[in-house]
Design an enzyme around this catalytic site. Sequence first.
Site, PDB file in Angstrom:
ATOM      1  N   ARG A  51       4.924   5.007 -44.662  1.00  0.00           N
ATOM      2  CA  ARG A  51       4.275   5.274 -45.943  1.00  0.00           C
ATOM      3  C   ARG A  51       4.492   4.132 -46.945  1.00  0.00           C
ATOM      4  O   ARG A  51       3.615   3.851 -47.752  1.00  0.00           O
ATOM      5  CB  ARG A  51       4.840   6.578 -46.510  1.00  0.00           C
ATOM      6  CG  ARG A  51       3.952   7.171 -47.568  1.00  0.00           C
ATOM      7  CD  ARG A  51       4.346   8.565 -47.882  1.00  0.00           C
ATOM      8  NE  ARG A  51       5.811   8.658 -47.928  1.00  0.00           N
ATOM      9  CZ  ARG A  51       6.488   9.752 -48.179  1.00  0.00           C
ATOM     10  NH1 ARG A  51       5.840  10.855 -48.403  1.00  0.00           N
ATOM     11  NH2 ARG A  51       7.800   9.772 -48.208  1.00  0.00           N
ATOM     12  N   LYS A 148      12.254  14.187 -30.311  1.00  0.00           N
ATOM     13  CA  LYS A 148      12.846  15.485 -30.562  1.00  0.00           C
ATOM     14  C   LYS A 148      13.145  15.609 -32.055  1.00  0.00           C
ATOM     15  O   LYS A 148      13.270  14.591 -32.715  1.00  0.00           O
ATOM     16  CB  LYS A 148      14.086  15.699 -29.716  1.00  0.00           C
ATOM     17  CG  LYS A 148      15.272  14.830 -30.126  1.00  0.00           C
ATOM     18  CD  LYS A 148      16.476  15.167 -29.310  1.00  0.00           C
ATOM     19  CE  LYS A 148      17.304  16.260 -29.940  1.00  0.00           C
ATOM     20  NZ  LYS A 148      18.598  15.805 -30.445  1.00  0.00           N
ATOM     21  N   HIS A 178      15.996  11.148 -24.765  1.00  0.00           N
ATOM     22  CA  HIS A 178      16.492   9.805 -24.431  1.00  0.00           C
ATOM     23  C   HIS A 178      17.576   9.844 -23.345  1.00  0.00           C
ATOM     24  O   HIS A 178      17.851   8.824 -22.717  1.00  0.00           O
ATOM     25  CB  HIS A 178      16.948   9.044 -25.685  1.00  0.00           C
ATOM     26  CG  HIS A 178      18.300   9.399 -26.198  1.00  0.00           C
ATOM     27  ND1 HIS A 178      18.539  10.511 -26.956  1.00  0.00           N
ATOM     28  CD2 HIS A 178      19.498   8.784 -26.057  1.00  0.00           C
ATOM     29  CE1 HIS A 178      19.827  10.559 -27.261  1.00  0.00           C
ATOM     30  NE2 HIS A 178      20.435   9.524 -26.726  1.00  0.00           N
ATOM     31  N   GLU A 216      31.510  13.644 -28.309  1.00  0.00           N
ATOM     32  CA  GLU A 216      31.278  12.539 -29.244  1.00  0.00           C
ATOM     33  C   GLU A 216      32.437  12.462 -30.232  1.00  0.00           C
ATOM     34  O   GLU A 216      33.048  13.482 -30.560  1.00  0.00           O
ATOM     35  CB  GLU A 216      29.991  12.766 -30.022  1.00  0.00           C
ATOM     36  CG  GLU A 216      28.753  12.842 -29.165  1.00  0.00           C
ATOM     37  CD  GLU A 216      27.500  12.987 -30.020  1.00  0.00           C
ATOM     38  OE1 GLU A 216      26.858  11.959 -30.276  1.00  0.00           O
ATOM     39  OE2 GLU A 216      27.187  14.109 -30.430  1.00  0.00           O
ATOM     40  N   HIS A 240      19.347  17.656 -24.054  1.00  0.00           N
ATOM     41  CA  HIS A 240      20.093  16.694 -23.233  1.00  0.00           C
ATOM     42  C   HIS A 240      20.909  17.361 -22.117  1.00  0.00           C
ATOM     43  O   HIS A 240      20.828  16.966 -20.958  1.00  0.00           O
ATOM     44  CB  HIS A 240      21.040  15.860 -24.101  1.00  0.00           C
ATOM     45  CG  HIS A 240      20.363  15.154 -25.237  1.00  0.00           C
ATOM     46  ND1 HIS A 240      19.091  14.640 -25.139  1.00  0.00           N
ATOM     47  CD2 HIS A 240      20.771  14.870 -26.488  1.00  0.00           C
ATOM     48  CE1 HIS A 240      18.758  14.058 -26.291  1.00  0.00           C
ATOM     49  NE2 HIS A 240      19.763  14.196 -27.127  1.00  0.00           N
ATOM     50  N   LYS A 331      31.002  17.330 -31.586  1.00  0.00           N
ATOM     51  CA  LYS A 331      31.205  16.129 -32.398  1.00  0.00           C
ATOM     52  C   LYS A 331      32.643  16.096 -32.902  1.00  0.00           C
ATOM     53  O   LYS A 331      33.318  17.120 -32.958  1.00  0.00           O
ATOM     54  CB  LYS A 331      30.238  16.137 -33.578  1.00  0.00           C
ATOM     55  CG  LYS A 331      28.781  16.061 -33.126  1.00  0.00           C
ATOM     56  CD  LYS A 331      27.875  15.576 -34.211  1.00  0.00           C
ATOM     57  CE  LYS A 331      26.423  15.605 -33.787  1.00  0.00           C
ATOM     58  NZ  LYS A 331      26.063  14.579 -32.819  1.00  0.00           N
TER      59      LYS A 331
HETATM   60  C1  BG6 Z   1      20.796  12.892 -30.302  1.00  0.00           C
HETATM   61  C2  BG6 Z   1      21.425  13.963 -31.158  1.00  0.00           C
HETATM   62  O1  BG6 Z   1      19.645  13.388 -29.667  1.00  0.00           O
HETATM   63  O2  BG6 Z   1      21.730  12.455 -29.324  1.00  0.00           O
HETATM   64  C3  BG6 Z   1      22.676  13.441 -31.825  1.00  0.00           C
HETATM   65  O3  BG6 Z   1      20.496  14.382 -32.150  1.00  0.00           O
HETATM   66  C4  BG6 Z   1      23.624  12.862 -30.794  1.00  0.00           C
HETATM   67  O4  BG6 Z   1      23.317  14.451 -32.579  1.00  0.00           O
HETATM   68  C5  BG6 Z   1      22.903  11.876 -29.876  1.00  0.00           C
HETATM   69  O5  BG6 Z   1      24.671  12.205 -31.476  1.00  0.00           O
HETATM   70  C6  BG6 Z   1      23.796  11.454 -28.725  1.00  0.00           C
HETATM   71  O6  BG6 Z   1      23.174  10.400 -28.025  1.00  0.00           O
HETATM   72  P1  BG6 Z   1      24.023   9.292 -27.267  1.00  0.00           P
HETATM   73  O7  BG6 Z   1      22.986   8.443 -26.614  1.00  0.00           O
HETATM   74  O8  BG6 Z   1      24.809   8.576 -28.325  1.00  0.00           O
HETATM   75  O9  BG6 Z   1      24.897  10.015 -26.305  1.00  0.00           O
END
Ligand code: BG6
Length: 482
Positions: A51, A148, A178, A216, A240, A331
């Site tokens: 934008r 997503k 991903h 994480e 995931h 997390k």
């Molecule tokens: C994302 C989530 O899809 O994946 C995040 O929204 C998460 O919350 C992330 O931290 C983790 O991805 P990766 O590649 O760092 O394991």
Amino acid sequence: MVARVIPVDPFDLVVFGATGDLARRKILPALCRRFAEGQMPPEARIIGAARSEMSRDEFLQMTSDAFDEFLGASAPDATTRAAFFERVDYVAVDALGEDGWKELAGTLRDGVVRAFYFSVGPALFGPLAEHLSRFGMVTPETRIVVEKPFGTDLATARALNQTLAAHFNETQIYRIDHYLGKETVQNLMAVRFANIFFEPLWNARFVDHVQITVAETVGVGGRGPYYDKSGAMRDMVQNHLMQLLCLMAMEPPHKFDPDAVRDEKLKVIHALDPVEPKDVVRGQYLGNAQNPSYKTEVENAESTTESYIALKVGISNWRWKGTPFYLRTGKRLRSRVSEIAVAFRDPPHSIFGEDAPWKANTLVIRLQPDEGMTLKVMIKEPGPGGMRLKDVALDMSFAEALGDDVHIPDAYERLIMDVIRGNQTLFMRGDEVEAAWAWTDPIIAGWKASGDRPKEYDPGSSGPEEALKLIHLDGRSWREIR
Ligand code: BG6
């Protein structure tokens, strides 16, 4: 060993949300990396769209700053950047209004692959699709890439699928998860289906249980407003971890082709048992001197959203009945580790006596970091004094096995090139996403109905105590998060 690079066909790639976090952190760096590796033909073009009114030069400066910020030592040098930027343009577009669309349409060429990457919030997916079609930009060679979250429940995912289907065929829609672009996740398929010795053991008869962990160390950071409405179940498990579970549990597809693979994954999702409340533990991290608590980060003192979740999942089919899959993600845990551990059953009889120190064979596939595989096997401890058994690890790190000069590409590098190539194998099909929500929704509804509150856990720990009990009750234990 130098990775083989197969150039893709010429393309116009429009990145909507080009000034946003994901574009700056992942998409633009991934494109530059593919360019630097020689995968982009000279005619490839990338058009940033957002934008903000800004000149092309300002957009290039922003992109260059993003490389420095997010790529650190591996940021491209000045010559590579300059050559890459020759292919990059910028158009200001109002996703909800009329501004910029004609100009955008005017920049696109006929006869090349056209990809539109929706790196925007889900509220804009529909308006973007509608504008692309109204301004005549959808050709048979057009693809859209949708980030997503793909909906927040079954109803919203279904509505989104219908909106997109009004303008695009399913073969033109690339729903990104991903995790499927991570090399080691794809490697799971290679391990299973390119080797003879795992598959005969890959079932309830020989596998005691499976643990899937995505831990994480980061907190929710600046994503509080999104995350607090979502939580670990929607943010990580529905997509995931579900994908990891599917690749782990599916039947061998008859070939490595988009629908063959996705058909098999869908069957797994359909076979998942409903999860009872006693088989779920939710957690929320506390604060300490270094880091704020979850509630402080999301600025919601009353939040009951989970930043951690552990679940026990059963699969009702011939292959897996009786073998639980334990999933956990969270997390602010002790360390960043994603892995799949397959714990095999004990041999039916020990010739070494009942009290031989027995440790189950375990195959651990490390997804990140230090991508690799470990197989725990029992051996005889060397030396006299009888038959003493000991477990040792056959350990393989991909970096060591393949050589240090092998660059493991970021998931986005692989996935964006697959979009250009027109290969949907590593993207989710509409029915798959809906089935995943259909399984997830009742679990979330269950804890809403019972007023369940997440258990607290310390930052830097391995999650709430109650999660230990979840698996201990079955006489098993989690692998340590180190
Ligand atoms: C994302 C989530 O899809 O994946 C995040 O929204 C998460 O919350 C992330 O931290 C983790 O991805 P990766 O590649 O760092 O394991």
